[in-house]
Motif scaffolding. Sequence first.
Motif, PDB file in Angstrom:
ATOM      1  N   LYS A  28     -58.709  35.537  56.905  1.00 22.15           N
ATOM      2  CA  LYS A  28     -59.313  34.705  56.650  1.00 22.15           C
ATOM      3  C   LYS A  28     -60.810  34.489  56.471  1.00 22.15           C
ATOM      4  O   LYS A  28     -60.922  33.652  55.410  1.00 22.15           O
ATOM      5  CB  LYS A  28     -59.600  33.951  58.580  1.00 22.15           C
ATOM      6  N   THR A  29     -61.287  35.497  56.756  1.00 23.18           N
ATOM      7  CA  THR A  29     -62.309  35.896  55.864  1.00 23.18           C
ATOM      8  C   THR A  29     -62.165  36.008  53.729  1.00 23.18           C
ATOM      9  O   THR A  29     -62.495  36.260  53.765  1.00 23.18           O
ATOM     10  CB  THR A  29     -62.910  37.285  55.859  1.00 23.18           C
ATOM     11  N   HIS A  56     -59.874  34.661  52.258  1.00 22.66           N
ATOM     12  CA  HIS A  56     -59.188  33.169  52.370  1.00 22.66           C
ATOM     13  C   HIS A  56     -61.010  32.603  52.149  1.00 22.66           C
ATOM     14  O   HIS A  56     -60.854  31.645  51.159  1.00 22.66           O
ATOM     15  CB  HIS A  56     -58.559  32.385  53.075  1.00 22.66           C
ATOM     16  N   VAL A  57     -61.913  32.666  52.987  1.00 27.89           N
ATOM     17  CA  VAL A  57     -62.991  31.993  53.263  1.00 27.89           C
ATOM     18  C   VAL A  57     -63.560  32.435  51.451  1.00 27.89           C
ATOM     19  O   VAL A  57     -64.480  31.779  50.962  1.00 27.89           O
ATOM     20  CB  VAL A  57     -64.015  32.045  54.308  1.00 27.89           C
ATOM     21  N   LEU A  97     -62.209  30.821  48.535  1.00 25.93           N
ATOM     22  CA  LEU A  97     -62.699  29.723  48.605  1.00 25.93           C
ATOM     23  C   LEU A  97     -64.030  29.218  48.143  1.00 25.93           C
ATOM     24  O   LEU A  97     -64.430  28.045  47.609  1.00 25.93           O
ATOM     25  CB  LEU A  97     -62.376  28.454  49.798  1.00 25.93           C
ATOM     26  N   GLY A  98     -64.670  29.744  48.684  1.00 23.69           N
ATOM     27  CA  GLY A  98     -66.333  30.147  47.902  1.00 23.69           C
ATOM     28  C   GLY A  98     -66.413  29.977  46.608  1.00 23.69           C
ATOM     29  O   GLY A  98     -67.285  30.013  46.359  1.00 23.69           O
TER      30      GLY A  98
END
Length: 170
Positions: free
Chosen positions: A2-3, A5-6, A9-10
């Motif tokens: 998840k990190t 992906h974050v 995206l960032g």
Amino acid sequence: MKTQHVIALGLLAIVVLAGCGTSIPLGYEGLYRGNFSGTDTTINQNGFKWAWAWNDVVLYDVRWKTQSENVDILSFDDLHMSVEVALRLRPKPSEIYFLHQEIGPDYYTQVVQQQFRAVSRTVFAKYKYNDITKRSVEIQNAILAQLREAINGKHLDLNAVEVKHIEYPP
């Protein structure tokens, strides 16, 4: 997972938003122009103006600028001379939107340049070559007055005309 992906995206958001804006420097004013919405009537002062990457901000320099022209003239007593004449002008800051809609950023070459040359030739043709240097202030004022009349309603401020150099024939 998840990190990652974050973070991805960032980074993607930073890359997309990095080119979304224009800095309007001092002495300039800007008009926001959207590809789908057209040009906004709001005149933006100096600072940062947000705009999507597919839109832009059209900048207009509203400081006084001097434009010089070399004009070949024929004096009243039929003497050909080359004269350098300078004009100080700027767009009217409160009328930038109308200037943009009617003429565009290339307002000097579109509207002023040919009129400036023509008015200069007309005014100089009324004077004998011996009188041109003695009556240069009168000539400058006459050129400025006639040029103001010729481009009236074009959203430009004219400040001064100066006869910079006169090249007499041998």
